[in-house]
Scaffold this motif. Sequence first.
Motif, PDB file in Angstrom:
ATOM      1  N   ILE A 104       0.835  -1.208   0.000  1.00  0.00           N
ATOM      2  CA  ILE A 104       0.000   0.000   0.000  1.00  0.00           C
ATOM      3  C   ILE A 104       0.869   1.257   0.000  1.00  0.00           C
ATOM      4  O   ILE A 104       0.542   2.254  -0.644  1.00  0.00           O
ATOM      5  CB  ILE A 104      -1.013  -0.008   1.167  1.00  0.00           C
ATOM      6  CG1 ILE A 104      -2.190   0.944   0.861  1.00  0.00           C
ATOM      7  CG2 ILE A 104      -0.403   0.361   2.479  1.00  0.00           C
ATOM      8  CD1 ILE A 104      -3.355   0.295   0.222  1.00  0.00           C
ATOM      9  N   GLU A 105       2.009   1.182   0.681  1.00  0.00           N
ATOM     10  CA  GLU A 105       2.940   2.319   0.693  1.00  0.00           C
ATOM     11  C   GLU A 105       3.441   2.622  -0.719  1.00  0.00           C
ATOM     12  O   GLU A 105       3.445   3.780  -1.163  1.00  0.00           O
ATOM     13  CB  GLU A 105       4.117   1.999   1.624  1.00  0.00           C
ATOM     14  CG  GLU A 105       5.215   3.041   1.635  1.00  0.00           C
ATOM     15  CD  GLU A 105       6.479   2.556   2.339  1.00  0.00           C
ATOM     16  OE1 GLU A 105       7.554   3.088   2.041  1.00  0.00           O
ATOM     17  OE2 GLU A 105       6.393   1.634   3.184  1.00  0.00           O
ATOM     18  N   ALA A 110       3.160   5.612  -5.856  1.00  0.00           N
ATOM     19  CA  ALA A 110       3.014   5.556  -7.314  1.00  0.00           C
ATOM     20  C   ALA A 110       1.843   6.423  -7.767  1.00  0.00           C
ATOM     21  O   ALA A 110       1.938   7.167  -8.746  1.00  0.00           O
ATOM     22  CB  ALA A 110       2.827   4.113  -7.777  1.00  0.00           C
ATOM     23  N   ASP A 111       0.721   6.319  -7.035  1.00  0.00           N
ATOM     24  CA  ASP A 111      -0.455   7.115  -7.380  1.00  0.00           C
ATOM     25  C   ASP A 111      -0.150   8.604  -7.262  1.00  0.00           C
ATOM     26  O   ASP A 111      -0.502   9.388  -8.151  1.00  0.00           O
ATOM     27  CB  ASP A 111      -1.625   6.740  -6.472  1.00  0.00           C
ATOM     28  CG  ASP A 111      -2.838   7.612  -6.734  1.00  0.00           C
ATOM     29  OD1 ASP A 111      -3.484   7.429  -7.785  1.00  0.00           O
ATOM     30  OD2 ASP A 111      -3.119   8.511  -5.906  1.00  0.00           O
ATOM     31  N   ASN A 121      -5.574  -0.646  -7.800  1.00  0.00           N
ATOM     32  CA  ASN A 121      -5.032  -1.647  -6.881  1.00  0.00           C
ATOM     33  C   ASN A 121      -5.292  -1.262  -5.423  1.00  0.00           C
ATOM     34  O   ASN A 121      -5.589  -2.121  -4.588  1.00  0.00           O
ATOM     35  CB  ASN A 121      -3.535  -1.831  -7.140  1.00  0.00           C
ATOM     36  CG  ASN A 121      -3.271  -2.479  -8.487  1.00  0.00           C
ATOM     37  OD1 ASN A 121      -3.989  -3.366  -8.913  1.00  0.00           O
ATOM     38  ND2 ASN A 121      -2.254  -2.015  -9.175  1.00  0.00           N
ATOM     39  N   ILE A 122      -5.194   0.028  -5.118  1.00  0.00           N
ATOM     40  CA  ILE A 122      -5.504   0.502  -3.765  1.00  0.00           C
ATOM     41  C   ILE A 122      -6.978   0.245  -3.456  1.00  0.00           C
ATOM     42  O   ILE A 122      -7.330  -0.209  -2.358  1.00  0.00           O
ATOM     43  CB  ILE A 122      -5.163   1.998  -3.624  1.00  0.00           C
ATOM     44  CG1 ILE A 122      -3.656   2.212  -3.753  1.00  0.00           C
ATOM     45  CG2 ILE A 122      -5.668   2.542  -2.288  1.00  0.00           C
ATOM     46  CD1 ILE A 122      -3.244   3.672  -3.919  1.00  0.00           C
ATOM     47  N   MET A 125      -7.598  -3.307  -2.522  1.00  0.00           N
ATOM     48  CA  MET A 125      -7.098  -3.622  -1.182  1.00  0.00           C
ATOM     49  C   MET A 125      -8.064  -3.139  -0.102  1.00  0.00           C
ATOM     50  O   MET A 125      -8.302  -3.832   0.890  1.00  0.00           O
ATOM     51  CB  MET A 125      -5.704  -3.017  -0.988  1.00  0.00           C
ATOM     52  CG  MET A 125      -4.637  -3.712  -1.834  1.00  0.00           C
ATOM     53  SD  MET A 125      -2.957  -3.119  -1.526  1.00  0.00           S
ATOM     54  CE  MET A 125      -2.593  -3.950   0.037  1.00  0.00           C
ATOM     55  N   TYR A 126      -8.659  -1.954  -0.298  1.00  0.00           N
ATOM     56  CA  TYR A 126      -9.650  -1.470   0.671  1.00  0.00           C
ATOM     57  C   TYR A 126     -10.952  -2.267   0.593  1.00  0.00           C
ATOM     58  O   TYR A 126     -11.571  -2.546   1.605  1.00  0.00           O
ATOM     59  CB  TYR A 126      -9.930   0.023   0.457  1.00  0.00           C
ATOM     60  CG  TYR A 126      -8.940   0.910   1.179  1.00  0.00           C
ATOM     61  CD1 TYR A 126      -9.002   1.078   2.557  1.00  0.00           C
ATOM     62  CD2 TYR A 126      -7.926   1.571   0.488  1.00  0.00           C
ATOM     63  CE1 TYR A 126      -8.079   1.878   3.229  1.00  0.00           C
ATOM     64  CE2 TYR A 126      -6.997   2.370   1.144  1.00  0.00           C
ATOM     65  CZ  TYR A 126      -7.090   2.520   2.517  1.00  0.00           C
ATOM     66  OH  TYR A 126      -6.180   3.306   3.183  1.00  0.00           O
ATOM     67  N   GLU A 127     -11.346  -2.650  -0.604  1.00  0.00           N
ATOM     68  CA  GLU A 127     -12.584  -3.414  -0.733  1.00  0.00           C
ATOM     69  C   GLU A 127     -12.449  -4.798  -0.097  1.00  0.00           C
ATOM     70  O   GLU A 127     -13.382  -5.318   0.515  1.00  0.00           O
ATOM     71  CB  GLU A 127     -12.993  -3.552  -2.201  1.00  0.00           C
ATOM     72  CG  GLU A 127     -14.349  -4.227  -2.369  1.00  0.00           C
ATOM     73  CD  GLU A 127     -14.934  -4.081  -3.752  1.00  0.00           C
ATOM     74  OE1 GLU A 127     -16.173  -4.097  -3.859  1.00  0.00           O
ATOM     75  OE2 GLU A 127     -14.163  -3.954  -4.732  1.00  0.00           O
TER      76      GLU A 127
END
Length: 200
Positions: A104-105, A110-111, A121-122, A125-127
């Motif tokens: 996530i870091e 990158a975002d 992708n983030i 991961m939250y979903e």
Amino acid sequence: MNFKYALLIAVGLACFSNNAFAARQYSQEEIDFVTQKANKGDAASQEVLGEIYQTGDYGPEKDPFAAKDWYEKAVQLGDVNAMNNLANMYRHGDGVPQDYAKAIELLKKADSLGNKKAAFNIAVMYEDGEGVPKNISTAMDWYKKAANNGNGLAMNNLGVNYHDGLGVTKNINTAKEYFKQACLHKNPKGCENYKKLNNQ
């Protein structure tokens, strides 16, 4: 930069359409040329080699350890595609110990630097609650950012969540519009979902 185009730039070949590269295998001479550029500190070439070794689809056999090494070199030079790809290696434990926090870091970095795939992708991961508290509302925010970047997968997932009322108020018309946009962005699942809604 798209991998196939990045490799073409690295080896000085003419650019063709994406479809022309569906099953492209790169010669040892081309791989050697990119490796030389990578060894001289060219971040794009380092990222390309990372993809070559991560997937094993372009000639050399899959080697996640080599992929990680090349991605890390490119990341140190600020390559946002390498950040996204290395994050996915950590996320899935592909050649590295699974490390959601590291993933996530890297994705958020990158975002913030303009990578257009990281937001999707983030969101996932939250979903799914991968290394972060599961939060559909936060996932929806990231999906919307990814959709604004032209990500068809994100558009489809937004459609699904609006259709099912996950993290948002259920809205079939909004779902249909997201499915339509996903289909227009060449996402097969979006096309399938759009067709299903139109046939109801």
